[in-house]
Design an enzyme around this catalytic site. Structure first.
Site, PDB file in Angstrom:
ATOM      1  N   ARG A  35       0.877  -1.229  -0.037  1.00  0.00           N
ATOM      2  CA  ARG A  35      -0.001  -0.002  -0.022  1.00  0.00           C
ATOM      3  C   ARG A  35       0.903   1.141  -0.075  1.00  0.00           C
ATOM      4  O   ARG A  35       0.683   2.175  -0.769  1.00  0.00           O
ATOM      5  CB  ARG A  35      -0.992   0.251   1.282  1.00  0.00           C
ATOM      6  CG  ARG A  35      -1.776   0.926   1.465  1.00  0.00           C
ATOM      7  CD  ARG A  35      -2.656   1.050   2.816  1.00  0.00           C
ATOM      8  NE  ARG A  35      -3.130  -0.326   3.077  1.00  0.00           N
ATOM      9  CZ  ARG A  35      -4.317  -0.777   2.784  1.00  0.00           C
ATOM     10  NH1 ARG A  35      -4.928  -0.039   2.237  1.00  0.00           N
ATOM     11  NH2 ARG A  35      -4.446  -2.004   3.491  1.00  0.00           N
ATOM     12  N   ARG A  68     -13.381  -1.413  -2.239  1.00  0.00           N
ATOM     13  CA  ARG A  68     -13.139  -1.192  -0.907  1.00  0.00           C
ATOM     14  C   ARG A  68     -13.794  -0.634   0.131  1.00  0.00           C
ATOM     15  O   ARG A  68     -13.735  -1.089   1.353  1.00  0.00           O
ATOM     16  CB  ARG A  68     -11.635  -0.401  -0.854  1.00  0.00           C
ATOM     17  CG  ARG A  68     -10.349  -1.149  -1.264  1.00  0.00           C
ATOM     18  CD  ARG A  68      -9.002  -0.575  -1.025  1.00  0.00           C
ATOM     19  NE  ARG A  68      -8.574  -0.510   0.056  1.00  0.00           N
ATOM     20  CZ  ARG A  68      -8.782   0.355   0.977  1.00  0.00           C
ATOM     21  NH1 ARG A  68      -9.025   1.562   0.550  1.00  0.00           N
ATOM     22  NH2 ARG A  68      -8.259   0.272   2.233  1.00  0.00           N
ATOM     23  N   CYS A 119     -25.644  -3.375  -9.953  1.00  0.00           N
ATOM     24  CA  CYS A 119     -27.002  -3.720  -9.143  1.00  0.00           C
ATOM     25  C   CYS A 119     -26.708  -4.253  -7.831  1.00  0.00           C
ATOM     26  O   CYS A 119     -26.790  -5.559  -7.590  1.00  0.00           O
ATOM     27  CB  CYS A 119     -27.404  -4.709 -10.388  1.00  0.00           C
ATOM     28  SG  CYS A 119     -27.713  -4.394 -11.802  1.00  0.00           S
ATOM     29  N   TYR A 160      -4.760  -1.907  -4.160  1.00  0.00           N
ATOM     30  CA  TYR A 160      -6.127  -2.513  -3.925  1.00  0.00           C
ATOM     31  C   TYR A 160      -7.265  -1.833  -4.560  1.00  0.00           C
ATOM     32  O   TYR A 160      -8.438  -2.078  -4.023  1.00  0.00           O
ATOM     33  CB  TYR A 160      -6.361  -2.517  -2.368  1.00  0.00           C
ATOM     34  CG  TYR A 160      -5.051  -3.038  -1.653  1.00  0.00           C
ATOM     35  CD1 TYR A 160      -4.531  -4.624  -2.013  1.00  0.00           C
ATOM     36  CD2 TYR A 160      -4.476  -2.674  -0.764  1.00  0.00           C
ATOM     37  CE1 TYR A 160      -3.609  -5.050  -1.467  1.00  0.00           C
ATOM     38  CE2 TYR A 160      -3.285  -3.088  -0.316  1.00  0.00           C
ATOM     39  CZ  TYR A 160      -2.689  -4.307  -0.102  1.00  0.00           C
ATOM     40  OH  TYR A 160      -1.806  -4.801   0.118  1.00  0.00           O
TER      41      TYR A 160
HETATM   42  C1  LIG Z   1      -0.634  -7.683   2.146  1.00  0.00           C
HETATM   43  C2  LIG Z   1       0.493  -8.142   2.545  1.00  0.00           C
HETATM   44  C3  LIG Z   1       1.533  -7.029   2.494  1.00  0.00           C
HETATM   45  C4  LIG Z   1       1.571  -5.595   2.000  1.00  0.00           C
HETATM   46  O1  LIG Z   1       0.681  -5.212   2.993  1.00  0.00           O
HETATM   47  P1  LIG Z   1       0.522  -3.496   2.780  1.00  0.00           P
HETATM   48  O2  LIG Z   1      -0.499  -3.197   3.750  1.00  0.00           O
HETATM   49  O3  LIG Z   1      -0.221  -3.216   1.420  1.00  0.00           O
HETATM   50  O4  LIG Z   1       1.878  -2.684   2.839  1.00  0.00           O
HETATM   51  C5  LIG Z   1       2.887  -7.647   2.785  1.00  0.00           C
HETATM   52  N1  LIG Z   1       3.284  -8.971   3.291  1.00  0.00           N
HETATM   53  C6  LIG Z   1       2.173 -10.075   3.268  1.00  0.00           C
HETATM   54  C7  LIG Z   1       2.583 -11.193   3.750  1.00  0.00           C
HETATM   55  C8  LIG Z   1       0.918  -9.598   2.860  1.00  0.00           C
HETATM   56  O5  LIG Z   1      -0.127 -10.359   2.717  1.00  0.00           O
END
Ligand SMILES: *Cc1c(COP(=O)(O)O)cnc(C)c1O
Length: 432
Positions: free
Chosen positions: A294, A331, A362, A391
């Protein structure tokens, strides 16, 4: 403004220095914009801070589930990032982009035999193994292929990061990983050491997503538990922890009152803490890995839509319908996520019209954001939703046979299409 790549010029909203209304006209809507320069900046924050704080062997991995398409892997390659992959589809995309697979880490709580074989064939550097079932499968397939596969063991340190339940993954009762608290993690290590075609290089944990560090020192707590476990395993089985992967999760700002996380400063703090732990526990400092998703791409994204209908229900509420929705951004429907929304072509007007910005699917739950304040929109106005780089595209669907929007990259005043808009023909391409 929420992020320094967002601005206003005249009545128009700008993103990465570009007029969003002009971009909406040029490329049509709905449209994902991505600020390539911002993505690179975010990578460099991690690269620099981690090298300085933890040394040369440590590195950040981009968790590509946040946003996955070929161009992103090219950028990650150029920035010297490693990547996390969670499916054969993500592996294939990275391979197609020419990403060096020895810098790829393969995740997932239920990798199929086909996934495992494909990942090994592609030369994926590391597996993060979720439990014994997977270790046995990886060992067997690696033996068939005549290799030794490097593996990190995914453990649950038993930490609740006080974030949304759906994205909290480090608790003991999580579907991911093997629990330390129950003794199963130690057992897993013991059994793993019996296997001939895997080499355990260290441990992984991921405590959750959208973590702000104000209330608890989530990463410090995770480090305490993981370092202690590593030291125990070294004493018990002579297994040296070469790598400790602390997962992803730093939060980003979706709305003005979200806190700001100084990632560089946080990494320095974690580093000091881990160095002290290594001294105390008399173990060597492992290479530290982090897996931001993220925080690499979220604030590099913005989505543009065109307003269709404006529905007023006197005494109740107002709806503004846009030409996208949960198909390009599920989201809010999934997590109740908050977003900052602007009327991109009328930034000089007061925001006195309260409305729910909703999609065209819908489903009553097809809401992008409730209770948004905008100038009262007209059909044809451009709505911009900020911080959609993570995401959104990666979670997009073809529900109602709505095509996914194009992804347009912005860099140094230029723009180019990285992912083309799905066409009507694309909707039937797999129908026989
Ligand atoms: C989703 C995930 C991330 C990334 O998380 P962010 O919140 O997008 O930084 C890193 N490692 C694992 C194992 C994840 O499942």
């Amino acid at each position: 403004m929420l992020c320094k790549n967002i601005g206003v010029s005249g009545a128009h909203l700008t993103f990465a220095g570009r007029d969003t209304v002009a971009l909406a006209q040029q490329y049509d809507t709905p449209l994902y914009l991505m600020d390539e320069d911002r993505i690179r900046e975010n990578c460099r924050i991690y690269m620099t801070a981690m090298r300085e704080a933890f040394g040369d062997k440590s590195f950040p991995l981009y968790a590509s589930k946040a946003a996955c398409f070929k161009r992103l892997y090219e950028i990650m390659k150029e920035e010297g990032m490693a990547v996390d992959l969670v499916s054969s589809g993500e592996i294939f995309t990275a391979v197609k982009a020419g990403f060096p697979m020895e810098r790829a880490v393969f995740h997932g709580n239920n990798k199929t035999d086909a996934d495992i074989a494909y990942a090994i064939d592609c030369g994926v550097g590391y597996f993060v193994a979720d439990g014994m079932f997977e270790l046995l499968a990886v060992d067997e397939i690696a033996r068939e292929k005549g290799i030794t596969q490097k593996v990190m063991l995914r453990l649950t340190p038993g930490i609740d990061p006080h974030t949304y339940d759906a994205v909290a993954t480090g608790k003991v009762d999580s579907k991911f990983g093997t629990a330390i608290e129950t003794g199963q993690a130690a057992q897993l290590v013991e059994q793993a050491l019996q296997l001939q075609n895997i080499r355990v290089v260290g441990y992984h944990c991921h405590v959750g997503s959208q973590v702000f560090d104000e209330e608890g020192d989530v990463y410090l707590n995770a480090a305490d538990i993981m370092m202690d476990f590593g030291a125990q395993m070294e004493r018990k089985f002579g297994l040296v922890m070469e790598m400790l992967n602390l997962g992803g999760g730093y939060g980003v700002r979706y709305v003005e009152d979200d806190p700001y996380v100084d990632i560089g400063e946080n990494i320095r703090m974690v580093a000091e803490h881990i160095k002290a732990l290594a001294d105390k526990l008399h173990i060597a400092m492992p290479a530290i890995l982090m897996e931001p998703g993220r925080s690499i791409v979220a604030d590099a994204g913005m989505t543009l839509y065109t307003v269709g209908t404006v529905k007023e229900i006197p005494g109740y509420k107002n709806y503004v319908s846009i030409d996208g929705g949960m198909t390009d951004n599920p989201r809010f429907a999934l997590y109740g996520s908050r977003y900052t929304v602007h009327l991109a072509n009328r930034m000089d007007e007061g925001c006195d019209f309260c409305c729910d910005v909703v999609g065209r699917c819908c489903e009553s739950g097809d809401v992008i954001q409730p209770e948004v304040k905008l100038p009262k929109p007209n059909r044809g106005d451009v709505v911009a939703v900020c911080t959609t780089g993570a995401y959104n595209y990666s979670m997009a669907s073809n529900y109602n046979r709505v095509g996914r929007p194009a992804v347009v990259m912005l860099s140094g005043g230029k723009d180019y299409v990285a992912v083309r808009r799905e066409s009507l023909e694309d909707m039937v391409q797999n129908d026989l």
